[in-house]
Design an enzyme around this catalytic site. Sequence first.
Site, PDB file in Angstrom:
ATOM      1  CG  HIS A  73      -1.733  -1.159   1.457  1.00 54.48           C
ATOM      2  ND1 HIS A  73      -3.073  -1.178   1.117  1.00 54.48           N
ATOM      3  CD2 HIS A  73      -1.462  -2.385   1.986  1.00 54.48           C
ATOM      4  CE1 HIS A  73      -3.585  -2.361   1.416  1.00 54.48           C
ATOM      5  NE2 HIS A  73      -2.626  -3.116   1.938  1.00 54.48           N
ATOM      6  CE  LYS A 193      -9.510   1.689  -1.922  1.00 50.28           C
ATOM      7  NZ  LYS A 193      -9.895   3.095  -1.680  1.00 50.28           N
TER       8      LYS A 193
END
Length: 208
Positions: A73, A193
């Site tokens: 991430h 995303k």
Amino acid sequence: MSKAAISLIQTGLRDLGYQPGPVDGIYGPRTRDAALTWLEEGGQPLTSIRMPLTSAMIYQGAARYPVQEIILHCSATRPSWMADRSLADQVAEIRRWHVQDNGWRGIGYHWIIGRDGSILPGRKETEIGAGVVGRNQGVIHAVLIGGHGSSERDRFSEHFTAAQDLAARQLLQGIGMRTRITRISGHNEHAAKACPGFTVSDWLKEAA
């Protein structure tokens, strides 16, 4: 190399049956000799992302989900975000976002990688994380500080530092010594995303 990264490597070497000495984050003679022996017996250099062959396994939660995946991430913060503060302060702020804003019981990530290459733990690896909706069981979540304005097709070097590149590789290698990782992916592979701000499979090939 940060003390946290060295500790991960020491733990991995120990679990693979080598003798790195105490897990103290210090790259001393015993750790060096254990790492060299591991390399001589077929281990991969610490800058590589080829996962070691290990029978060890980390289990998460009361149901003991086997950990076999790492998901990367980004914090989606600018390079200047809290630049005058320590990584510990940055981790505390991310924890505040997750607890106060999201209502989680703690920080969702297991590992946090600072822009200077330092690494700090978040949630325990034996606890189920909170990184991807519907994909947290048996997963270790690691976050890179940075990535604001990034795209899923950008290169790692466009948004993160060389120190983070090396630290991330060392972190993955250390985890792979302690549990049988079969997949390393990005958040963007499981949701619409940009996070982590690069294509993980392309980044992995750079280390091949």
